[in-house]
Design a protein around this motif. Sequence first.
Motif, PDB file in Angstrom:
ATOM      1  N   VAL A 246       1.001  -0.965   0.054  1.00  0.00           N
ATOM      2  CA  VAL A 246       0.084  -0.017   0.092  1.00  0.00           C
ATOM      3  C   VAL A 246       0.907   1.266   0.115  1.00  0.00           C
ATOM      4  N   VAL A 247       0.554   2.303  -1.042  1.00  0.00           N
ATOM      5  CA  VAL A 247       1.727   3.304  -1.128  1.00  0.00           C
ATOM      6  C   VAL A 247       0.654   4.390  -1.251  1.00  0.00           C
ATOM      7  N   PRO A 248       1.245   5.919  -0.925  1.00  0.00           N
ATOM      8  CA  PRO A 248       0.635   6.966  -1.102  1.00  0.00           C
ATOM      9  C   PRO A 248      -0.437   6.916  -2.362  1.00  0.00           C
ATOM     10  N   SER A 249      -1.463   7.645  -2.583  1.00  0.00           N
ATOM     11  CA  SER A 249      -2.135   8.033  -3.531  1.00  0.00           C
ATOM     12  C   SER A 249      -1.210   8.414  -4.816  1.00  0.00           C
ATOM     13  N   GLY A 250      -1.543   7.666  -5.720  1.00  0.00           N
ATOM     14  CA  GLY A 250      -0.768   8.153  -7.065  1.00  0.00           C
ATOM     15  C   GLY A 250       0.736   7.432  -7.152  1.00  0.00           C
TER      16      GLY A 250
ATOM     17  N   GLY B  11      -8.317   5.123  -0.016  1.00  0.00           N
ATOM     18  CA  GLY B  11      -8.098   6.072  -0.809  1.00  0.00           C
ATOM     19  C   GLY B  11      -6.295   6.003  -1.163  1.00  0.00           C
ATOM     20  N   LEU B  12      -5.811   4.987  -0.987  1.00  0.00           N
ATOM     21  CA  LEU B  12      -4.483   4.952  -1.240  1.00  0.00           C
ATOM     22  C   LEU B  12      -3.901   4.230  -2.450  1.00  0.00           C
ATOM     23  N   GLY B  13      -2.910   4.212  -2.914  1.00  0.00           N
ATOM     24  CA  GLY B  13      -2.352   3.345  -3.951  1.00  0.00           C
ATOM     25  C   GLY B  13      -1.880   2.106  -3.715  1.00  0.00           C
ATOM     26  N   PHE B  14      -1.795   1.078  -4.470  1.00  0.00           N
ATOM     27  CA  PHE B  14      -1.549  -0.219  -4.275  1.00  0.00           C
ATOM     28  C   PHE B  14      -0.627  -0.731  -5.362  1.00  0.00           C
ATOM     29  N   VAL B  15       0.569  -1.669  -5.059  1.00  0.00           N
ATOM     30  CA  VAL B  15       1.241  -1.957  -5.751  1.00  0.00           C
ATOM     31  C   VAL B  15       1.069  -3.803  -5.529  1.00  0.00           C
TER      32      VAL B  15
ATOM     33  N   ASP C 163      15.979  -2.376  -2.442  1.00  0.00           N
ATOM     34  CA  ASP C 163      17.201  -1.611  -3.214  1.00  0.00           C
ATOM     35  C   ASP C 163      17.079  -0.011  -2.833  1.00  0.00           C
ATOM     36  N   ARG C 164      15.939   0.337  -2.519  1.00  0.00           N
ATOM     37  CA  ARG C 164      15.931   1.747  -2.504  1.00  0.00           C
ATOM     38  C   ARG C 164      15.694   2.193  -1.018  1.00  0.00           C
ATOM     39  N   ASP C 165      15.779   3.443  -0.724  1.00  0.00           N
ATOM     40  CA  ASP C 165      15.813   4.081   0.684  1.00  0.00           C
ATOM     41  C   ASP C 165      14.413   4.548   1.100  1.00  0.00           C
ATOM     42  N   LEU C 166      13.653   3.314   1.070  1.00  0.00           N
ATOM     43  CA  LEU C 166      12.099   3.494   1.345  1.00  0.00           C
ATOM     44  C   LEU C 166      11.801   3.097   2.723  1.00  0.00           C
ATOM     45  N   ARG C 167      10.759   3.798   3.478  1.00  0.00           N
ATOM     46  CA  ARG C 167      10.074   3.537   4.968  1.00  0.00           C
ATOM     47  C   ARG C 167       9.098   2.628   4.718  1.00  0.00           C
ATOM     48  N   PHE C 168       9.283   1.518   5.190  1.00  0.00           N
ATOM     49  CA  PHE C 168       8.342   0.291   4.910  1.00  0.00           C
ATOM     50  C   PHE C 168       7.635   0.248   6.469  1.00  0.00           C
ATOM     51  N   VAL C 169       6.213  -0.373   6.627  1.00  0.00           N
ATOM     52  CA  VAL C 169       5.781  -0.905   7.719  1.00  0.00           C
ATOM     53  C   VAL C 169       5.197  -2.271   7.443  1.00  0.00           C
ATOM     54  N   ASN C 170       5.765  -3.108   8.416  1.00  0.00           N
ATOM     55  CA  ASN C 170       5.155  -4.561   8.303  1.00  0.00           C
ATOM     56  C   ASN C 170       4.111  -5.097   9.150  1.00  0.00           C
ATOM     57  N   ARG C 171       3.543  -6.083   9.093  1.00  0.00           N
ATOM     58  CA  ARG C 171       2.522  -6.624  10.169  1.00  0.00           C
ATOM     59  C   ARG C 171       3.369  -7.608  11.326  1.00  0.00           C
ATOM     60  N   GLY C 172       2.575  -7.618  12.099  1.00  0.00           N
ATOM     61  CA  GLY C 172       3.264  -8.468  13.220  1.00  0.00           C
ATOM     62  C   GLY C 172       3.603 -10.124  13.011  1.00  0.00           C
TER      63      GLY C 172
ATOM     64  N   ARG D 280      -2.586   2.486   7.117  1.00  0.00           N
ATOM     65  CA  ARG D 280      -2.818   3.981   7.861  1.00  0.00           C
ATOM     66  C   ARG D 280      -1.402   4.722   8.198  1.00  0.00           C
ATOM     67  N   ASN D 281      -0.465   3.902   8.423  1.00  0.00           N
ATOM     68  CA  ASN D 281       1.074   4.644   8.529  1.00  0.00           C
ATOM     69  C   ASN D 281       1.301   5.501   7.340  1.00  0.00           C
ATOM     70  N   VAL D 282       0.997   4.818   6.406  1.00  0.00           N
ATOM     71  CA  VAL D 282       1.227   5.144   4.820  1.00  0.00           C
ATOM     72  C   VAL D 282       0.410   6.494   4.805  1.00  0.00           C
ATOM     73  N   ALA D 283      -0.975   6.463   5.162  1.00  0.00           N
ATOM     74  CA  ALA D 283      -1.546   7.841   4.747  1.00  0.00           C
ATOM     75  C   ALA D 283      -1.376   8.717   5.797  1.00  0.00           C
ATOM     76  N   ALA D 284      -0.780   8.500   6.800  1.00  0.00           N
ATOM     77  CA  ALA D 284      -0.549   9.416   7.812  1.00  0.00           C
ATOM     78  C   ALA D 284       1.008  10.256   7.457  1.00  0.00           C
ATOM     79  N   GLY D 285       1.454   9.468   6.347  1.00  0.00           N
ATOM     80  CA  GLY D 285       2.892  10.227   5.724  1.00  0.00           C
ATOM     81  C   GLY D 285       3.852   9.573   6.685  1.00  0.00           C
ATOM     82  N   ARG D 286       3.562   8.497   7.515  1.00  0.00           N
ATOM     83  CA  ARG D 286       4.928   7.877   8.375  1.00  0.00           C
ATOM     84  C   ARG D 286       5.589   6.843   7.633  1.00  0.00           C
TER      85      ARG D 286
END
Lengths: 643, 643
Positions: A502-506, A595-599, A519-528, A574-580
Amino acid sequence: MTDRKEFRDLADPETARDAIASLDLTPDPERVALADARGRVLAERVDADIDVPGFDRASMDGYAVRARDTFGADETDPESLELAGTVHAGEEPDVEVTEGRAVEISTGAVMPPGADSVVMVERTDESEDGNSVAVRTAVAPGDNVMLAGADVAAGERALGPGTRLTAREIGLLSALGVDSVPVRGKPTVGIVSTGDELVRPGEEVDSAAGQIYDVNSYTVAAAVEEAGGEPTLYPHAGDDYDEMERILREAADECDLVLSSGSTSASAVDVIYQVIEERGELLLHGVAVKPGKPMLVGRLANSESAGESAYVGLPGYPVSALTIFRTFVAPAIRRAAEVPEPATATVEARMATEERYGEGRMRLMPVGLTETGPGESGDGDLLAYVVDKGSGATTSLVEADGVVSVPADTAYLAEGESVEVQLFSPDVRPPSVLGVGEDDPALARLLDALERPRYLSVGSRVGLRKLRDGVPDFVVTSGDSASDRQLDASELASYEREWGLVVPSGNPEEIAGLADLVDRDLRFVNRGSDSGLRTTLGETVADLADERGATRHDLVESIDGFELAAKAHESPARNVAAGRADAGLGLRTTAEKLGLGFVSVGTETVRVLANPDRTAKAGVRELDAALDDELDGILADLSGFER
Amino acid sequence: MTDRKEFRDLADPETARDAIASLDLTPDPERVALADARGRVLAERVDADIDVPGFDRASMDGYAVRARDTFGADETDPESLELAGTVHAGEEPDVEVTEGRAVEISTGAVMPPGADSVVMVERTDESEDGNSVAVRTAVAPGDNVMLAGADVAAGERALGPGTRLTAREIGLLSALGVDSVPVRGKPTVGIVSTGDELVRPGEEVDSAAGQIYDVNSYTVAAAVEEAGGEPTLYPHAGDDYDEMERILREAADECDLVLSSGSTSASAVDVIYQVIEERGELLLHGVAVKPGKPMLVGRLANSESAGESAYVGLPGYPVSALTIFRTFVAPAIRRAAEVPEPATATVEARMATEERYGEGRMRLMPVGLTETGPGESGDGDLLAYVVDKGSGATTSLVEADGVVSVPADTAYLAEGESVEVQLFSPDVRPPSVLGVGEDDPALARLLDALERPRYLSVGSRVGLRKLRDGVPDFVVTSGDSASDRQLDASELASYEREWGLVVPSGNPEEIAGLADLVDRDLRFVNRGSDSGLRTTLGETVADLADERGATRHDLVESIDGFELAAKAHESPARNVAAGRADAGLGLRTTAEKLGLGFVSVGTETVRVLANPDRTAKAGVRELDAALDDELDGILADLSGFER
């Protein structure tokens, strides 16, 4: 922090109970209108002031007669009597029954003078001219008549003191013409919520400033009502001495009992402690019970009279507060209200698993309940499973049904051992069906179709372990968790769900797949780590590692946030939606909902598996039927779901 | 009277149930404040809107640190960290935790940036200057911290539709900041009371005009509340068509269900019947059930919309009305309110005596209950005894605890046979002790000292018969009734009461004794033939006859009113007070209480005898203790009583 109360001399639970019993919560009796009397307890005996009925009353439609005039009458040889008039219910008779005469009479009407009995209409024939009636049966004096006072005679004891007023007692009081009754007062209970960090539900909460919603005030208020008391919520008191003193005094002046509750912070407790010591008397502080150690019991002087109000300080955590209230305070309120505890407030159950103790103090252990048997009606045993999320968790409130009181000297409760469960409320009923496992939006919708389900989103792995322990009725797994092992469970249904990032919209970072996270410097949030979806992610990362000739560990180390586990299936999104975060593990349906993007990365199988010992249970059969009837519709309604 | 509805085609009970089930009582959902939500049923699922907690939260008082800075610290080798500041609960942290530093933190406070764990205060020592803290234990990341959303994550399903809200659910909703919830509406039930003869409790009743108090309105209103509905009482409708139509229409416009109830008179029923047929639809009239034959089921058109309201006409007699309500209407209200019937609403019992039937229709038999066993807790069986005072008796309401439904084809219930008793209300509990026998003022006072007694003043003779049937726990006799026969009963207490003739104040007729009743033209009122006091009177008359060489019969014939039996011990005296008699059989204490004159005739013995099978029962032991503790005081307080 050095003068904090350390509660070193803990009172034993019996002493605490005695201390509360020594407080006087008994309110003055009051008089209430009959319409408001249901559920109240009569304060005084009520004697009948009047005869019921107040007059000799016809109990049949028919003819009022002198019995001797019907002597010898029968079907073949009726006796003809002259009709002298009519009396309806609610009329004063204006006619007398003399020898050889009869008066038409309605049920409930006053017997006319001279008449001593009624011939029922079915055994008579009125003449066509209406001047006489043929009586086809003989009657004896008193037949079909209720004499004045025959139901209740004036001066009789009608209801005793202590009678709980239900519909039927209200009926008897109505018959006596009583429109208000003296009843025991309801103990008034002031609830003072403490702590600078608390906000009333409905207001804005400032999380950054550490504010949280006040849970205890409304919870305890509802529990006070359940116990027969009348709660009043007082404005929040902060941790300031003067404010706290003012509010506690106001509550003491207005209530029979003052409860403080709310804050877990030591400073708030310190202030209360100080006010009680200065403005009243502290009977004990600290009880050898878990949870509930920081309990206070005392009295608060009233400011305007010589009287005192009782005071109990409840622990700050909601489950602890409700548990201590249920165990120590509710019985005292019931006693003062003279309302017995409903029989439904306690149930017998068997321990689902063994439990060990070793703390040397009484344990009030929150447990959830589930029925093993086929029906609702208790033809199965109740199993009690321990809910141990830590007393800070408010979810324990609804995941547990009550508490088992384990004495200080009990070291061990065996699996199957019989325990008494004190339910949190008399209205608490065990769930109709208990499920555990993966958090899944399709399943959550399905639950809405069931009668009284409980579902614990503990993840696929923990769910399967609990199923092996024999606790739940069904388990929901995702990924390969279930197919991994030989499971003794019957599959009720399975379906596929599409997962990915799940990524930000667009998709501003133009993330194309898992490789970008590595490969890139991206902030990810996982599940438990108990989540089946996380297991599926892990396996996909392992496949990627194989492709690259790397180890899974290497790739995981390169993902910033792989260990950042979020609780629920929507949490990473929701972390993505909040910009975290730049990307979160999640489902297509969640991305669309928020209302978020999805890969998209892949699909995984969700399985609903029944406990093989519970397939005959009504709740499991209801689940099975709902899966048959509702699942296709739910899947069609959610993006990325299919059979 | 010729066009009265005769209810010839009676529907069977199942048809009646189906007809009521076909009516739509379901109210619209509504939104209520959380403070008013207890006991209501959630209309929609509630998901969490926010994370709980909303921030990473310290769950201990102590020091917020970076876990790696505590590595290797233990009791013998503490790690000293520089104190960088303090965070209290409800504050936004204004300090960061960098390497080698710690921040003092309260339970519930926001974790300051940089910190990942909390060392509990008990494992630390602050330096005297307050500039540093020695940490005596190592912690791992996350120790003593509750992460944001760990309790409830935003987006999680919190409570499902249909959840009954008790204290604990109100707690969870508070934690989510919810201050109002969508709940199922309570079915609104209009109660239309019919009959010209009815008067509301509290108003004056004109007995000479045949007025009686309206029992059904308040009784049914209370029963509606017990079933989860919201009752509204409408003004009395008389037997007039236009008035009845107006009130029924108003009730139909405002309520989901309209109940009519009150009058037993055929004319009132006729008017209702006519209104329903003209303004709505009658689905059935008359049900093959006793009592309850004249039940009506239908629909009433709303005057301002296309809608309809459900309509049920209840029988007029209170016990019948409550029985029919309990059996047919309450289940429909519960269904519409989605509140299940409490488990306590039905109990199992054994028949105390055999019962025969032969009416070919279902019987809803009112029964009273008594426990045979020693305790309150159901270690004894419940015995059900039939209460058959005729459905006109309002006292049946409190002498019966519920009804047993006997199918039409059951001809016989054996003694000891197991039956299911539907209690009149879920709050009904069997009496703690059941006594029968003589009406006596000392005994009536003693009952006030008992917890939940039931006493049936059936007279000494009937009382003894019931004891032989094994029904009551104790019996009270007066006169020689008990000593006459070999009784298998243990005497708990006995005392003497002075009896004689109650006469008007000042004894204007100068009555000197029984002989005056025989020899002069005086109006006398006796007690009923089951009364022990009347037996004592009869024996005294027989002695007088012996003295005179006459027969008892001769003397009795000369007493005007010897056969005029009044129900309760005060009733003859009250007849005297009302000027309806010159003398009445009674006790000295009654004469004094009512300010009347008294001509003493003698004393008789009152005996309290326990059922030998019930001496271990808690209620009997309570009675025994009360006799020991309270009887002497009561006797001293009443004139003419002594041991």
